[in-house]
Scaffold this active site. Structure first.
Site, PDB file in Angstrom:
ATOM      1  CE  LYS A  16      40.645 -40.536  40.240  1.00 57.53           C
ATOM      2  NZ  LYS A  16      41.081 -41.905  40.298  1.00 57.53           N
ATOM      3  N   PRO A 103      38.770 -40.458  28.915  1.00 58.59           N
ATOM      4  CG  PRO A 103      40.559 -41.852  28.377  1.00 58.59           C
ATOM      5  CD  PRO A 103      40.246 -40.491  28.903  1.00 58.59           C
ATOM      6  N   GLY A 107      39.114 -44.980  35.427  1.00 56.69           N
ATOM      7  CA  GLY A 107      39.900 -44.729  36.631  1.00 56.69           C
ATOM      8  C   GLY A 107      40.534 -43.347  36.604  1.00 56.69           C
ATOM      9  CB  ALA A 109      37.965 -39.051  38.525  1.00 53.54           C
ATOM     10  N   GLY A 111      33.788 -38.646  34.991  1.00 53.45           N
ATOM     11  CA  GLY A 111      32.426 -38.263  35.406  1.00 53.45           C
ATOM     12  C   GLY A 111      32.491 -37.240  36.529  1.00 53.45           C
ATOM     13  CB  SER A 112      34.588 -37.023  39.573  1.00 55.37           C
ATOM     14  OG  SER A 112      34.205 -38.282  40.063  1.00 55.37           O
ATOM     15  CG  ASP A 145      37.367 -39.772  42.634  1.00 53.31           C
ATOM     16  OD1 ASP A 145      37.909 -39.962  43.739  1.00 53.31           O
ATOM     17  OD2 ASP A 145      37.305 -40.639  41.742  1.00 53.31           O
TER      18      ASP A 145
HETATM   19  P1  ATP Z   1      36.178 -43.117  39.103  1.00 57.24           P
HETATM   20  O1  ATP Z   1      37.635 -43.413  39.152  1.00 57.24           O
HETATM   21  O2  ATP Z   1      35.773 -41.849  39.819  1.00 57.24           O
HETATM   22  O3  ATP Z   1      35.267 -44.261  39.386  1.00 57.24           O
HETATM   23  P2  ATP Z   1      36.084 -43.556  36.307  1.00 57.24           P
HETATM   24  O4  ATP Z   1      37.047 -42.766  35.498  1.00 57.24           O
HETATM   25  O5  ATP Z   1      36.434 -44.981  36.569  1.00 57.24           O
HETATM   26  O6  ATP Z   1      35.868 -42.741  37.628  1.00 57.24           O
HETATM   27  P3  ATP Z   1      33.873 -42.350  34.976  1.00 57.24           P
HETATM   28  O7  ATP Z   1      34.393 -42.024  33.619  1.00 57.24           O
HETATM   29  O8  ATP Z   1      33.771 -41.224  35.936  1.00 57.24           O
HETATM   30  O9  ATP Z   1      34.693 -43.538  35.628  1.00 57.24           O
HETATM   31  O10 ATP Z   1      32.461 -43.068  34.763  1.00 57.24           O
HETATM   32  C1  ATP Z   1      31.910 -44.004  35.654  1.00 57.24           C
HETATM   33  C2  ATP Z   1      30.482 -44.279  35.208  1.00 57.24           C
HETATM   34  O11 ATP Z   1      29.682 -43.123  35.468  1.00 57.24           O
HETATM   35  C3  ATP Z   1      30.340 -44.520  33.716  1.00 57.24           C
HETATM   36  O12 ATP Z   1      30.444 -45.881  33.416  1.00 57.24           O
HETATM   37  C4  ATP Z   1      28.956 -43.964  33.393  1.00 57.24           C
HETATM   38  O13 ATP Z   1      27.993 -45.006  33.436  1.00 57.24           O
HETATM   39  C5  ATP Z   1      28.621 -43.006  34.526  1.00 57.24           C
HETATM   40  N1  ATP Z   1      28.531 -41.558  34.150  1.00 57.24           N
HETATM   41  C6  ATP Z   1      27.574 -40.709  34.531  1.00 57.24           C
HETATM   42  N2  ATP Z   1      27.812 -39.471  34.075  1.00 57.24           N
HETATM   43  C7  ATP Z   1      28.954 -39.524  33.367  1.00 57.24           C
HETATM   44  C8  ATP Z   1      29.720 -38.552  32.660  1.00 57.24           C
HETATM   45  N3  ATP Z   1      29.369 -37.261  32.568  1.00 57.24           N
HETATM   46  N4  ATP Z   1      30.862 -38.979  32.077  1.00 57.24           N
HETATM   47  C9  ATP Z   1      31.255 -40.270  32.180  1.00 57.24           C
HETATM   48  N5  ATP Z   1      30.554 -41.220  32.815  1.00 57.24           N
HETATM   49  C10 ATP Z   1      29.420 -40.854  33.424  1.00 57.24           C
END
Ligand code: ATP
Length: 305
Positions: A16, A103, A107, A109, A111-112, A145
């Protein structure tokens, strides 16, 4: 299905961007109230599940994904399985594979997205027939998210981002996401936001300008209305990103903005060709990862049985 073949289910799930991210002063529970407009863009992870006597998680990562940053034990997919199982009074034991292209800690999302993919895939694998309402509620318990990752498209997010409502978004928008293998921690960016803006309004800024731009279908109007209250905090922590935004805009992007809590910068391009050229130019200029993607795209979607 023939005897002896292990049934597997794959769900595709999207990254997203926040077209608008209004952040208010922290609430009593510590969360920041948000007023956001999400859009799902065409960068995908696939979550594949099959029955297994023991829980097992494996990862396949694209070259640009920092696999070391993804925990195998405390993975959000594991939390998703546990939360869905609890709702049905069952232990959902499965072998789960994440094919990761989004990636990490960018940012975007990712993991979400994986959590949403796991909810839908496990629901199908175990024939649980969880209602959409229940899935959204479980998703909200996993992360702000995650409900949007289930829903996809374009949506307004309120509360801490978990209360989602779809928005009519008839256009096709083209983005280039430029990120690095080193992520930024979301809690750290929010802490820095609190330091920079100790008197932030409790009420986050409204979304009207972005909604009007979406309805117009005009990329230039959308470019002008993009807004992120976390941008100053992210740029303070990563000053190199301000130069990246300037560079992308000088190379033809209509606008560059930090995605969510960063460090990904997303550039809005005029159309698909401009996005491809911009991506190539930024890669040519030495940026590690520049991915062109359209939006909006679907949320968690079953791709194979
Ligand atoms: P958001 O904007 O929702 O914070 P993001 O893109 O910044 O998301 P993510 O890639 O969702 O960050 O990952 C955040 C942290 O979640 C990672 O640093 C990791 O330690 C943890 N994590 C747990 N499960 C997962 C997964 N399946 N994929 C990625 N990271 C994961």
């Amino acid at each position: 299905m023939s005897a002896g073949v292990t049934r597997s289910i794959s769900v595709r799930t999207a990254a997203k961007v926040n077209l608008h991210l209004g952040v208010g002063a922290p609430r009593e529970d510590g969360f920041h109230p948000l007023s956001t407009v999400y859009q799902a863009i065409g960068l995908y992870d696939d979550v594949t599940v099959r029955r297994s006597p023991t829980w097992n998680l494996s990862l396949e990562t694209a070259e640009h994904v920092n696999a070391e940053a993804i925990p195998l034990i405390d993975n959000i997919v594991h939390h998703a399985a546990r939360a869905l199982g609890e709702r049905h009074g069952r232990d959902l034991v499965a072998a789960v594979q994440i094919d990761k292209n989004i990636p990490v800690a960018g940012g975007l999302a990712g993991g979400s997205a994986d959590a949403a993919g796991a909810l839908v895939a496990l629901d199908r694998l175990f024939g649980l027939q969880t209602s959409d309402e229940d899935l959204l509620e479980i998703a909200a318990g996993l992360g702000s998210d995650v409900p949007f990752a289930l829903m996809g498209g374009t949506a307004i997010g309120t509360g801490r981002g978990e209360l989602v409502e779809p928005v009519d978004d008839p256009g096709t928008w083209w983005w280039v996401a430029v990120t690095s293998r080193d992520g930024l921690s979301t809690p750290e960016v929010y802490r820095h936001f609190d330091r920079l803006f100790p008197d932030a309004d409790p009420e986050p800024k409204g979304i009207e300008a972005v909604l009007a731009a979406l309805a117009s279908g005009e990329p230039l109007l959308l470019a002008r209305s993009l807004h992120n209250d976390l941008q100053d905090a992210a740029l303070d922590l990563r000053p190199d990103l301000a130069r990246l935004i300037e560079e992308g805009e000088a190379a033809g992007a209509l606008r560059g903005i930090i995605s969510g809590s960063g460090p990904t910068v997303v550039f809005l391009a005029e159309d698909a060709d401009s996005a491809r050229h911009l991506g190539a130019d930024l890669l040519g200029a030495g940026h590690e990862i520049a991915l062109a993607a359209p939006g909006p795209v679907s949320g968690a979607t079953l791709v194979s049985l």
